[in-house]
Design a protein around this motif. Structure first.
Motif, PDB file in Angstrom:
ATOM      1  N   ARG A 163      69.651 -14.029 -39.612  1.00  9.37           N
ATOM      2  CA  ARG A 163      70.269 -12.751 -39.965  1.00  9.37           C
ATOM      3  C   ARG A 163      69.267 -11.609 -40.069  1.00  9.37           C
ATOM      4  O   ARG A 163      69.588 -10.459 -39.772  1.00  9.37           O
ATOM      5  N   ARG A 219      70.940  -6.868 -35.026  1.00  5.88           N
ATOM      6  CA  ARG A 219      70.655  -6.959 -36.470  1.00  5.88           C
ATOM      7  C   ARG A 219      70.798  -5.598 -37.144  1.00  5.88           C
ATOM      8  O   ARG A 219      71.306  -5.499 -38.266  1.00  5.88           O
ATOM      9  N   ASN A 239      74.476  -4.829 -37.544  1.00  5.84           N
ATOM     10  CA  ASN A 239      75.020  -5.621 -38.646  1.00  5.84           C
ATOM     11  C   ASN A 239      74.618  -5.036 -39.996  1.00  5.84           C
ATOM     12  O   ASN A 239      75.418  -4.924 -40.920  1.00  5.84           O
ATOM     13  N   ARG A 258      76.954  -3.179 -42.963  1.00 15.10           N
ATOM     14  CA  ARG A 258      76.895  -3.580 -44.370  1.00 15.10           C
ATOM     15  C   ARG A 258      76.485  -2.393 -45.254  1.00 15.10           C
ATOM     16  O   ARG A 258      77.055  -2.182 -46.334  1.00 15.10           O
ATOM     17  N   LEU A 276      83.850  -7.205 -44.809  1.00 11.90           N
ATOM     18  CA  LEU A 276      83.097  -7.923 -43.775  1.00 11.90           C
ATOM     19  C   LEU A 276      83.611  -9.336 -43.581  1.00 11.90           C
ATOM     20  O   LEU A 276      83.508  -9.904 -42.496  1.00 11.90           O
TER      21      LEU A 276
END
Length: 417
Positions: free
Chosen positions: A48, A201, A204, A208, A224
């Motif tokens: 991640r 990444r 993502n 968030r 999410l």
């Protein structure tokens, strides 16, 4: 598909050009770097965090014969406090160092004239021979620092993301004579894949960050996880806190716009940081007010709410002192607190949703906040909430008062902590 890197770094077949597809792994690998490229393309999907990927990439480059001793990855992010992040790896590090970059970096000496400055201004490559006489090279503290560490060669490239977004990646070595052409070619081959991996990444992280910023961390996690259907939600037993600034209409009418924005930001900082620190979640800012909940799944939720109120009130005292020194009038506010079941979920139109709480308990907290003006109290608590905390906190019973929208009078308590 074309890539904004030197053509010699990627071999693309005529068929691939005709089909407008990315070059395949077989066409971009070389014996020394094929395993690194394969790993970056195929084996990072479960990682991640970009800093972990970058550190592992540097270690694999070393094992592949690329004499990297220092590397950095600079990425721009959309965050309310930071312009971006710098990921730095050096020889011997198993994990990369992650450092936030402030919005004012472009005015600082560490940026002006730096490789990042040159790349930001449009350079396609910055290469510096650190072995030669410093008087003959570029002048910047970063080059002096690298020479002092025994590094001999440095290269920086833009890392291209979609829609013209440019980030930065750098490599340095202590090898005598610096990187040779084969090393540079191998690094260049990695850039398009590193760009794709890093963009995923960052997107993502961006999703968030935006959700945390605009709906709160807990609600953001739920969204999410797939809680996006209109009308979906859950019942939460929570303490509810509503805070509102007094006389804001007069302030906004009479103060310069920028002063009003600064005032609101300072006020919300004073209120919000204690709430977050004590486990509460701010669901929304409503003009000059805020709505926060402390779920009772935490046994200390009600006590935590009052601890947050105590810290917020102290922060407001300090803020008013600072405002007084600049000739501004003190800010007054009211806080209403209740406890009960709320519906927590998606509410709105077909195309625009709000992840929030609704229910009689929220309405009660709002009515109590309004009563603070009538009763001349800063913080009013309902009897239902006070029953959770009155053995541990000094509360003043105010009496029973009718509350608009509710049939029976409500017993109220004031908190002066």
């Amino acid at each position: 598909m074309t890539y904004p890197y030197p053509a010699s770094s990627i071999q693309v077949t005529a068929r691939e050009q005709d089909m407008n597809v990315p070059p395949s792994i077989d066409h971009v690998t070389a014996p020394s770097d094929s395993e690194v490229l394969h790993w970056l393309t195929n084996d990072t999907r479960d990682e991640r965090f970009l800093d972990n990927i970058f550190a592992e990439l540097c270690l694999r480059l070393q094992r592949a014969g690329i004499p990297a001793k220092r590397a950095t990855l600079h990425v721009m992010i959309l965050h309310p406090q930071w312009l971006g992040s710098r990921i730095m790896w050096a020889d011997g590090m198993r994990e990369a160092e992650l450092r936030r970059v402030d919005y004012d970096i472009r005015e600082r000496s560490e940026f002006v004239g730096s490789p990042a400055n040159e790349i930001n201004d449009g350079a396609a490559e910055v290469r510096e021979n650190l072995e030669r006489d410093p008087a003959l090279g570029r002048k910047h503290a970063v080059y002096d620092e690298m020479r002092a560490k025994g590094l001999t060669d440095y290269v920086a490239w833009p890392l291209y993301h979609t829609l013209g977004k440019r980030h930065l990646v750098t490599f340095a070595t202590d090898k005598r004579g610096g990187f040779d052409d084969a090393h540079i070619d191998c690094l260049l081959k990695l850039l398009p894949v590193l760009a794709l991996v890093s963009e995923i990444r960052l997107k993502n992280r961006l999703a968030r960050t935006l959700l945390e910023t605009y709906v709160g961390s807990h609600a953001g996690e739920l969204v999410l996880a797939g809680a996006t259907r209109r009308g979906s939600g859950t019942t939460v037993h929570a303490a509810i806190m509503i805070c509102d600034l007094r006389d804001f209409t007069a302030i906004s009418d009479n103060w310069p716009r920028d002063d009003v924005i600064d005032l609101l930001n300072d006020y919300f900082d004073a209120m919000s940081e204690p709430i977050a620190r004590h486990g509460g979640e701010i669901l929304k800012f409503i003009g000059d007010g805020l709505l926060a909940i402390f779920p009772l799944s935490n046994p200390s939720a009600c006590a935590n709410l009052l601890h947050a109120v105590t810290k917020a009130r102290r922060a407001m005292v300090a803020l008013n002192q600072r405002n007084g020194e600049t000739g501004r009038a003190p800010l007054n506010y009211g806080i209403g607190v209740h406890v009960g079941d709320v519906m927590y979920g998606n509410i709105g139109s077909r195309t625009r949703l709000d992840f929030t709480v609704i229910g009689p308990a929220v309405n009660m907290a709002a009515r109590l906040e309004t009563l603070t003006k009538q009763l001349g109290r800063t913080v009013l608590l309902s009897r239902a909430f006070a029953d959770f905390v009155k053995s541990d906190f000094d509360l003043e019973r105010v009496g029973e008062y009718p509350v608009r929208g509710f049939n029976d009078p409500i017993e109220l308590f004031a908190y002066h902590g």
